[in-house]
Design an enzyme around this catalytic site. Structure first.
Site, PDB file in Angstrom:
ATOM      1  N   LYS A 112      49.977 -29.786 -17.198  1.00 23.47           N
ATOM      2  CA  LYS A 112      48.628 -29.777 -16.633  1.00 23.47           C
ATOM      3  C   LYS A 112      48.485 -28.515 -15.788  1.00 23.47           C
ATOM      4  O   LYS A 112      49.248 -28.304 -14.846  1.00 23.47           O
ATOM      5  CB  LYS A 112      48.439 -31.035 -15.782  1.00 23.47           C
ATOM      6  CG  LYS A 112      47.156 -31.125 -15.006  1.00 23.47           C
ATOM      7  CD  LYS A 112      45.908 -31.079 -15.872  1.00 23.47           C
ATOM      8  CE  LYS A 112      45.895 -32.084 -16.989  1.00 23.47           C
ATOM      9  NZ  LYS A 112      44.696 -32.094 -17.810  1.00 23.47           N
ATOM     10  N   HIS A 141      44.681 -37.871 -26.300  1.00 20.27           N
ATOM     11  CA  HIS A 141      44.554 -37.621 -24.875  1.00 20.27           C
ATOM     12  C   HIS A 141      44.959 -38.876 -24.108  1.00 20.27           C
ATOM     13  O   HIS A 141      44.936 -39.980 -24.645  1.00 20.27           O
ATOM     14  CB  HIS A 141      43.085 -37.282 -24.600  1.00 20.27           C
ATOM     15  CG  HIS A 141      42.678 -37.364 -23.175  1.00 20.27           C
ATOM     16  ND1 HIS A 141      41.992 -38.448 -22.657  1.00 20.27           N
ATOM     17  CD2 HIS A 141      42.839 -36.500 -22.151  1.00 20.27           C
ATOM     18  CE1 HIS A 141      41.749 -38.220 -21.381  1.00 20.27           C
ATOM     19  NE2 HIS A 141      42.245 -37.060 -21.044  1.00 20.27           N
TER      20      HIS A 141
HETATM   21  O1  LIG Z   1      44.268 -33.895 -20.934  1.00 15.81           O
HETATM   22  C1  LIG Z   1      43.503 -34.027 -19.981  1.00 15.81           C
HETATM   23  O2  LIG Z   1      42.566 -33.245 -19.849  1.00 15.81           O
HETATM   24  C2  LIG Z   1      43.713 -35.093 -19.019  1.00 15.81           C
HETATM   25  O3  LIG Z   1      44.706 -35.741 -19.075  1.00 15.81           O
HETATM   26  C3  LIG Z   1      42.693 -35.320 -17.993  1.00 15.81           C
HETATM   27  C4  LIG Z   1      43.182 -36.070 -16.794  1.00 15.81           C
HETATM   28  O4  LIG Z   1      42.105 -36.303 -15.928  1.00 15.81           O
HETATM   29  C5  LIG Z   1      44.290 -35.346 -16.055  1.00 15.81           C
HETATM   30  O5  LIG Z   1      43.875 -34.049 -15.783  1.00 15.81           O
HETATM   31  C6  LIG Z   1      44.657 -36.035 -14.786  1.00 15.81           C
HETATM   32  O6  LIG Z   1      44.860 -37.256 -14.849  1.00 15.81           O
HETATM   33  O7  LIG Z   1      44.765 -35.373 -13.775  1.00 15.81           O
HETATM   34 MG   LIG Z   2      43.120 -32.108 -21.591  1.00 15.67          MG
END
Ligand SMILES: O=C([O-])C(=O)C[C@H](O)[C@@H](O)C(=O)[O-]
Ligand SMILES: [Mg+2]
Length: 429
Positions: free
Chosen positions: A198, A325
């Site tokens: 991330k 996702h």
């Molecule tokens: O693949 C993604 O964009 C995510 O998993 C979105 C989520 O909101 C992720 O950013 C998180 O949980 O912080």
């Molecule tokens: Mg994503």
């Protein structure tokens, strides 16, 4: 138990589950995340389970749907979707983007689909139990016995601000060495063979360094980086060029289909998304302009397991890759993801899952990754058992909450550490 599949009762149980201080471009995860557990009970005495987002706006939609279902058949999934389409959405509660855009646009239809998906899964679980068939068999049968998942790496703090919430033994990961240590633990404990980081948390150069460090530590592993649209088109192109030899794909480097199309046309790195293609109406423009090479499906907001298979068919038709996702979720959703993933022939990449970050679950036994994969259950329904005592404990936490944790707000959580924080506007870099 009899085979009478008439729905007699629908129970909604919102829960708060412990979540670590994971960082993203919007802020940091709150100490607890809301999930909604849906139970559908049949006249024959069978209970099916589903799970979805638990924020108030989802709960508000789930209630009227739950009240309208008794008397219908668990087999009547078309009727379920038609019914859900009639449930009013309060526009004032909605906002235009989901979680600061991290799950793309927010429309009334998408909200409804996110809710009805849990009901669809619960119906399939009940039907599978009644027929003594696994959910994958109800979807046309599995085409693989194991579903591969990817390690989902986050920059993170050791603790939530002010020591709120539960603590864990992961420690902080705020630099490349911390990310590599996290990846090693994921590989050791779960056998994951691919890694997603991330991004969008630190300057792009720091995140490039983290991916380079991962590539050095795991030379043959597929790697992904996902800044949730934090970068401009030029920055996205620069990062793609820097990492083109090590990235399997780059996920949502920039926001919007036109920007993604421009990045895609100027780099050889495949682009994936769970932000610019999150609904069927967004597909034509994105596919026609070559904006995305991989769609990350999410059975919650795509509208359940049947709709996920429809998405897979569209992707197959247009030669676009498919993966999955994930947001914070429990074992019910992981089981549902695994069943549908097992039935999709063109699932080209290891799926995302937040599950290893969740130390709490409502199942009697945790689902266990082996070599980064989950075995596809052949037991009736989803093949899971819910622990009612655990469910009650996590529901009690939701009841006792003053409302702070019931709705996801990563920027508000960040303000506990940095009172001046506002979610950055994009592009951030
Ligand atoms: O693949 C993604 O964009 C995510 O998993 C979105 C989520 O909101 C992720 O950013 C998180 O949980 O912080
Ligand atoms: Mg994503």
């Amino acid at each position: 138990m009899t085979a009478d599949l008439t729905i007699t009762d629908v129970r909604l149980t919102p829960v708060l589950v412990s979540d670590p201080p994971l960082l993203n471009t919007q802020g940091v995860h709150q100490p607890y995340a809301a999930r909604l557990i849906v139970e559908i009970v049949t006249a024959g005495g069978i209970t099916g389970f589903g799970e979805t987002y638990g924020d108030t706006k989802y709960l508000d939609l789930a209630r009227p749907l739950a009240e309208a279902l008794p008397g219908r058949q668990v087999t009547d999934l078309n009727g379920l979707f038609a019914l859900a389409a009639t449930v009013e959405v309060d526009a004032a509660r909605m906002g235009s983007a989901d979680v600061g855009g991290q799950r793309g646009v927010q429309t009334a239809d998408k909200l409804r689909l996110s809710v009805v998906s849990a009901f669809e899964v619960a119906c399939l679980d009940a039907l599978g139990k009644a027929r003594e068939l696994p959910v994958h068999a109800l979807l046309g049968h599995k085409v693989r016995d194991r579903v591969e998942y990817s390690a989902y790496l986050f920059h993170r703090w050791e603790q939530h601000p002010g020591g709120q919430g539960e603590s864990d033994d992961w420690g902080a990961a705020t630099d490349p060495a911390g990310i590599v240590a996290q990846a090693r633990r994921f590989a050791r404990d779960h056998g994951f063979r691919s890694f997603k980081l991330k991004g969008g948390v630190y300057e792009p150069a720091e995140e490039i360094a983290a991916v380079r460090a991962l590539a050095a530590a795991f030379p043959d592993a597929p790697l992904r980086l996902d800044p949730n649209g934090a970068w401009s088109v030029p920055t996205s192109i620069e990062v793609a060029e820097e990492l083109r030899d090590v990235l399997q794909y780059l996920e949502d480097p920039t926001t919007g289909t036109p920007g993604m199309a421009e990045v895609a046309s100027r780099t050889g790195v495949p682009l994936a998304t769970n932000m610019c293609v999150t609904t069927f109406p967004e597909i034509p423009e994105a596919f026609a302009t070559g904006a995305v090479q991989v769609v990350l499906s999410d059975h919650h907001y795509w509208g359940g397991l049947g709709r996920t298979r429809e998405l897979a068919a569209v992707c197959r038709t247009f030669g676009v890759g498919l993966s999955m996702h994930s947001n914070t979720h429990l074992g019910i959703s992981l089981a549902a993801m695994t069943h549908v993933a097992a039935t999709v022939p063109n699932l080209d990449y290891a799926c995302d899952s937040h599950y290893p970050w969740q130390s709490e679950d409502v199942l009697t036994g945790r689902l266990t990754f082996r070599d980064g994969c989950l075995d596809v259950s052949d037991a009736p329904g989803l093949g899971i058992e819910v622990d009612r005592d655990r469910l009650a404990v996590l529901h009690r936490r939701w009841l006792d909450d003053d409302g702070t944790m019931r709705d996801r707000d990563d920027a508000a959580a960040m303000r506990r550490a940095d009172p001046g924080w506002v979610a950055p506007s994009v592009p951030r870099w």
